[in-house]
Design a protein around this motif. Structure first.
Motif: not given
Length: 128
Positions: A85-99
């Motif tokens: 949904c975020s396309g990996y562009t939102d700053p919060h997406s890095k934490m989500c990616l880590d999880h």
């Protein structure tokens, strides 16, 4: 109303923290329930990613207590949807990616399915 979302988010975080400390599954279920509501209420991409990340973390906590692979699978599904949904562009997406990456590796360790490692690598490459 935005402030209501923030208050609910903080309340859900309190339940999640309490369940980490007490290992009370009832409290964790309350956190999961509230976090699902927050995900449904999220209006911005950032709020959606934050809610998804927290909900996924709670499913991992439940996995650690009950050892049900379905909980890891649910966390993977939630985090995958948030990232797409975020396309990996939102700053919060890095934490989500880590999880997500950790959850895929955990499920690989349980099932031995190489597709999980391939999926983790694909998501990490997309984030580069």
């Amino acid at each position: 109303h935005p402030s209501r979302w923030i208050v609910r988010s903080n309340l859900a975080a309190c339940y999640a923290t309490m369940s980490d400390f007490t290992k009370d599954l009832t409290v964790l279920e309350e956190a999961i329930s509230m976090q699902r509501q927050l995900l449904d209420m999220a209006e911005s991409t950032s709020d959606r990613i934050t809610a998804s990340t927290n909900l996924g973390v709670s499913f991992v906590a439940r996995y650690k207590q009950l050892k049900l692979v379905d909980d890891i699978t649910e966390a993977i599904s939630i985090h995958t949807e948030a990232l797409e949904c975020s396309g990996y562009t939102d700053p919060h997406s890095k934490m989500c990616l880590d999880h997500l990456t950790k959850e895929l590796m955990t499920r690989f360790e349980i099932t031995g399915c190489l597709d999980d490692l391939d999926t983790a690598i694909r998501h990490l490459r997309l984030a580069l």
